[in-house]
Design an enzyme around this catalytic site. Structure first.
Site, PDB file in Angstrom:
ATOM      1  N   VAL A 111     -21.507  -0.438   1.186  1.00 45.42           N
ATOM      2  CA  VAL A 111     -23.012   0.045   1.450  1.00 45.42           C
ATOM      3  C   VAL A 111     -23.222   1.661   1.063  1.00 45.42           C
ATOM      4  O   VAL A 111     -22.689   2.383   1.705  1.00 45.42           O
ATOM      5  CB  VAL A 111     -23.683  -0.225   2.730  1.00 45.42           C
ATOM      6  CG1 VAL A 111     -25.152  -0.009   2.631  1.00 45.42           C
ATOM      7  CG2 VAL A 111     -23.133  -1.617   3.038  1.00 45.42           C
ATOM      8  N   HIS A 151     -33.145   1.139   4.324  1.00 42.78           N
ATOM      9  CA  HIS A 151     -32.368  -0.207   3.836  1.00 42.78           C
ATOM     10  C   HIS A 151     -30.918  -0.039   4.274  1.00 42.78           C
ATOM     11  O   HIS A 151     -30.128  -0.800   5.023  1.00 42.78           O
ATOM     12  CB  HIS A 151     -32.400  -0.707   2.561  1.00 42.78           C
ATOM     13  CG  HIS A 151     -31.681  -1.984   2.050  1.00 42.78           C
ATOM     14  ND1 HIS A 151     -30.429  -1.781   1.650  1.00 42.78           N
ATOM     15  CD2 HIS A 151     -32.025  -3.025   2.379  1.00 42.78           C
ATOM     16  CE1 HIS A 151     -30.069  -3.288   1.423  1.00 42.78           C
ATOM     17  NE2 HIS A 151     -30.872  -3.975   1.911  1.00 42.78           N
TER      18      HIS A 151
END
Length: 160
Positions: free
Chosen positions: A85, A92
């Protein structure tokens, strides 16, 4: 051998250690390096190629579900999850990181099969590349080493 992780002794072939690896499709060029490093480390430790299965899920949030299904199967001794990520300009990143971290932590607290957290949470792509064989070690190798250690831990505690 990574200077960042402890040395692992070879696995005895009679253990028949079964490993399930769940990887995300996002940031695939990074995930493949993590997964390949883990598989090479497992193989070097004596785990047969046919005892390592790989599965893909779309993104990091789905890693918990994928790991959970493999745990439910009862077929694996240890699960490794790989994701990456990369921080963007929205919240987010925080939501995804929190979700996958809490999900894998829950599986480890509630299940009898260890799930190894191989999710990179980084500020930029270069940070991720540094962690899959670059200046910051190899998190795929370290995840495989953790899997071997946790397998040994479970075996020892089962003997108590």
């Amino acid at each position: 051998m990574s200077k960042f992780a402890p040395e692992i002794k070879p696995v005895k072939s009679e253990r028949d250690l079964r490993v399930g690896i769940v990887s995300t499709l996002w940031n695939r060029h990074i995930i493949e390096k993590l997964r390949d490093g883990a598989i090479a480390t497992l193989r070097e430790a004596g785990v047969a190629a046919d005892m390592i299965d790989t599965f893909d899920v779309p993104g990091a949030v789905e890693l918990t579900f994928g790991a959970s299904k493999l745990i439910e199967s009862g077929f694996y001794d240890v699960i490794i999850v790989f994701g990456c990520v990369i921080r963007g300009g929205t919240p987010h990143f925080d939501y995804v990181c929190q979700s996958v971290t809490q999900g894998i932590t829950h599986l480890n607290a509630e299940c009898d099969i260890p799930t190894i957290f191989g999710v990179l949470t980084v500020d930029c792509e270069q940070d991720a590349l540094d962690r899959c064989g670059g200046t910051a070690g190899h998190k795929g190798v370290e995840a495989a080493q953790a899997a071997l250690q946790m397998y040994d831990f479970v075996q020892k505690t089962n003997e108590l």
